[in-house]
Motif scaffolding. Sequence first.
Motif, PDB file in Angstrom:
ATOM      1  N   GLU A 134      34.263  23.922  64.031  1.00  0.00           N
ATOM      2  CA  GLU A 134      33.419  23.583  62.886  1.00  0.00           C
ATOM      3  C   GLU A 134      33.915  22.345  62.142  1.00  0.00           C
ATOM      4  N   TRP A 135      35.241  22.170  62.019  1.00  0.00           N
ATOM      5  CA  TRP A 135      35.755  21.205  61.045  1.00  0.00           C
ATOM      6  C   TRP A 135      36.716  20.145  61.569  1.00  0.00           C
ATOM      7  N   ARG A 136      36.925  20.081  62.872  1.00  0.00           N
ATOM      8  CA  ARG A 136      37.863  19.066  63.345  1.00  0.00           C
ATOM      9  C   ARG A 136      37.249  17.667  63.363  1.00  0.00           C
ATOM     10  N   GLY A 137      35.910  17.587  63.296  1.00  0.00           N
ATOM     11  CA  GLY A 137      35.266  16.275  63.255  1.00  0.00           C
ATOM     12  C   GLY A 137      35.611  15.444  64.467  1.00  0.00           C
ATOM     13  N   ALA A 138      36.208  14.273  64.253  1.00  0.00           N
ATOM     14  CA  ALA A 138      36.538  13.358  65.346  1.00  0.00           C
ATOM     15  C   ALA A 138      37.855  13.703  66.020  1.00  0.00           C
ATOM     16  N   LEU A 139      38.589  14.686  65.521  1.00  0.00           N
ATOM     17  CA  LEU A 139      39.902  15.007  66.053  1.00  0.00           C
ATOM     18  C   LEU A 139      39.827  15.953  67.249  1.00  0.00           C
ATOM     19  N   SER A 140      40.833  15.890  68.092  1.00  0.00           N
ATOM     20  CA  SER A 140      40.990  16.885  69.144  1.00  0.00           C
ATOM     21  C   SER A 140      41.437  18.185  68.497  1.00  0.00           C
ATOM     22  N   PRO A 141      41.284  19.320  69.192  1.00  0.00           N
ATOM     23  CA  PRO A 141      41.748  20.590  68.606  1.00  0.00           C
ATOM     24  C   PRO A 141      43.221  20.560  68.217  1.00  0.00           C
ATOM     25  N   GLU A 142      44.078  19.969  69.047  1.00  0.00           N
ATOM     26  CA  GLU A 142      45.500  19.918  68.724  1.00  0.00           C
ATOM     27  C   GLU A 142      45.771  19.016  67.529  1.00  0.00           C
ATOM     28  N   ALA A 143      45.105  17.869  67.477  1.00  0.00           N
ATOM     29  CA  ALA A 143      45.281  16.955  66.340  1.00  0.00           C
ATOM     30  C   ALA A 143      44.811  17.616  65.051  1.00  0.00           C
ATOM     31  N   TYR A 144      43.756  18.411  65.136  1.00  0.00           N
ATOM     32  CA  TYR A 144      43.257  19.132  63.963  1.00  0.00           C
ATOM     33  C   TYR A 144      44.331  20.071  63.408  1.00  0.00           C
ATOM     34  N   LEU A 145      45.020  20.791  64.303  1.00  0.00           N
ATOM     35  CA  LEU A 145      46.094  21.681  63.862  1.00  0.00           C
ATOM     36  C   LEU A 145      47.202  20.898  63.180  1.00  0.00           C
ATOM     37  N   HIS A 146      47.535  19.738  63.730  1.00  0.00           N
ATOM     38  CA  HIS A 146      48.582  18.909  63.125  1.00  0.00           C
ATOM     39  C   HIS A 146      48.142  18.386  61.752  1.00  0.00           C
TER      40      HIS A 146
ATOM     41  N   ARG B   1      37.640   7.420  53.664  1.00  0.00           N
ATOM     42  CA  ARG B   1      36.846   7.291  54.882  1.00  0.00           C
ATOM     43  C   ARG B   1      36.887   8.614  55.638  1.00  0.00           C
ATOM     44  N   MET B   2      35.728   9.063  56.148  1.00  0.00           N
ATOM     45  CA  MET B   2      35.656  10.315  56.899  1.00  0.00           C
ATOM     46  C   MET B   2      34.933  10.056  58.213  1.00  0.00           C
ATOM     47  N   TRP B   3      35.607  10.397  59.309  1.00  0.00           N
ATOM     48  CA  TRP B   3      35.047  10.176  60.639  1.00  0.00           C
ATOM     49  C   TRP B   3      34.618  11.503  61.250  1.00  0.00           C
ATOM     50  N   GLY B   4      33.366  11.551  61.706  1.00  0.00           N
ATOM     51  CA  GLY B   4      32.870  12.732  62.396  1.00  0.00           C
ATOM     52  C   GLY B   4      32.613  12.477  63.865  1.00  0.00           C
ATOM     53  N   ASN B   5      32.648  11.214  64.271  1.00  0.00           N
ATOM     54  CA  ASN B   5      32.343  10.840  65.652  1.00  0.00           C
ATOM     55  C   ASN B   5      33.630  10.614  66.436  1.00  0.00           C
ATOM     56  N   GLU B   6      33.767  11.294  67.559  1.00  0.00           N
ATOM     57  CA  GLU B   6      34.980  11.188  68.356  1.00  0.00           C
ATOM     58  C   GLU B   6      35.124   9.830  69.036  1.00  0.00           C
TER      59      GLU B   6
ATOM     60  N   GLU C   9      31.588   4.095  67.931  1.00  0.00           N
ATOM     61  CA  GLU C   9      30.298   4.472  67.349  1.00  0.00           C
ATOM     62  C   GLU C   9      30.461   4.795  65.863  1.00  0.00           C
ATOM     63  N   THR C  10      29.439   4.471  65.081  1.00  0.00           N
ATOM     64  CA  THR C  10      29.497   4.713  63.633  1.00  0.00           C
ATOM     65  C   THR C  10      28.759   5.971  63.204  1.00  0.00           C
ATOM     66  N   LYS C  11      27.834   6.461  64.011  1.00  0.00           N
ATOM     67  CA  LYS C  11      27.017   7.603  63.619  1.00  0.00           C
ATOM     68  C   LYS C  11      27.889   8.807  63.271  1.00  0.00           C
ATOM     69  N   GLY C  12      27.618   9.409  62.118  1.00  0.00           N
ATOM     70  CA  GLY C  12      28.376  10.573  61.679  1.00  0.00           C
ATOM     71  C   GLY C  12      29.625  10.251  60.897  1.00  0.00           C
ATOM     72  N   ASN C  13      29.879   8.950  60.672  1.00  0.00           N
ATOM     73  CA  ASN C  13      31.056   8.524  59.910  1.00  0.00           C
ATOM     74  C   ASN C  13      30.623   8.045  58.520  1.00  0.00           C
TER      75      ASN C  13
END
Length: 387
Positions: free
Chosen positions: A35-47, A276-281, A285-289
């Motif tokens: 739900e909330w990691r956005g542009a991050l990988s699952p492991e990066a989200y945990l970090h 700044r908040m990034w939602g696109n992996e 691309e800029t969409k979702g950021n």
Amino acid sequence: MASIPNLPPGTAPTLALVHPTEQEKQIQFRLNSVEWRGALSPEAYLHREAELSKQELTRDGGITYWILVDTAQHNALNPTSKSRLPLASCETYRKRALVWRDGKVQEIISHGIGSVFCAPHLRKKGYAGRMLQELGTALKTHQTEDKECLFSILYSDIGKKFYAGFGWEPFNSSHVAIPGTASDRAAGELPAAQPLYAEDLQELCELDESLLRKELESRSEGSRIAVALVPDIQTIRWHHVREDFVAAELHGKPPKVKGAIVGSEKGKRAWCYWTRMWGNENPQETKGNTFHILRFVVEENFEGDVATAKAAMLSMAQKEAQEWGLEHVEAWNPSPDTVAAAQKLYPQAEVVDRDTESITCLQWFPEHSGNIAESIDWVSNEKYGWC
């Protein structure tokens, strides 16, 4: 003999709101990363979550983790296990807040609720609602050793109705947005804006808090109760640590410019903080950021046109947004001069009233009657309060 209706599992008397172990917390992080990691990988989200929990805002009890568990199930199925099945989870952030009522300003603590989550296979059983019901009661006295707690807040991404059913009433949730591309449309009429860096912010945050207190103290007798979250340096730094982490993951470096200021003489300046908040992996691309203005501040003796000054800051924000691959620049609950500033750069800009995402909601703890949103003013309800 009358049949007993089947009650939803969320009403079971054996359910309890507790604090998770580290193992239980990690289980929930891995589940809610979708739900909330956005542009991050699952492991990066945990970090990132681990890093955010160590900040000045969050350490020493600044963040509290909660889970709903079934004590009976745990005892029956896992009598020797220390791990419980989290049925729903969330976290709360202790926030400094100000309340004006009866002609006086009182500093209190508030709690911001984030990451409300129930795993897909556990949904529609009443678990999230039960957790919120228990949480609303718990937060009234949570960490109130030194200061009173009069309200809590959350930001709903599932519309206005669900959380209202548990006491968090929706407040105005609007924004104005302009494209995240540099424009020279109003360049000739704008004053010079200078960049703000991390080392500039503490003094400005202290001045900002002083101005906010004065604004509340100036309210006339008979006005409605007013509440405001304090835009202190700990809060602003938390946003910037979050921003820096994601930027380093996507772009290999953190952004240096943290805001903009117009004017140089103390007492006659205007400034803003942003993030700044990034939602696109995909970094290409800029969409979702989104480039968010955390807060606009105007000092008491500012002599210029406020809308023009804000336009100058927004123009710098557009340049930063373009450099960092963000789709648009957004300011929450904009004042008329913020809207006018946006329209100087992008004439089509208009106020958008959100009805599904990032709905600002507040639960007022003292007894009251009627709609809280119609009897309390949420002053400075801007992006800096988000959690």
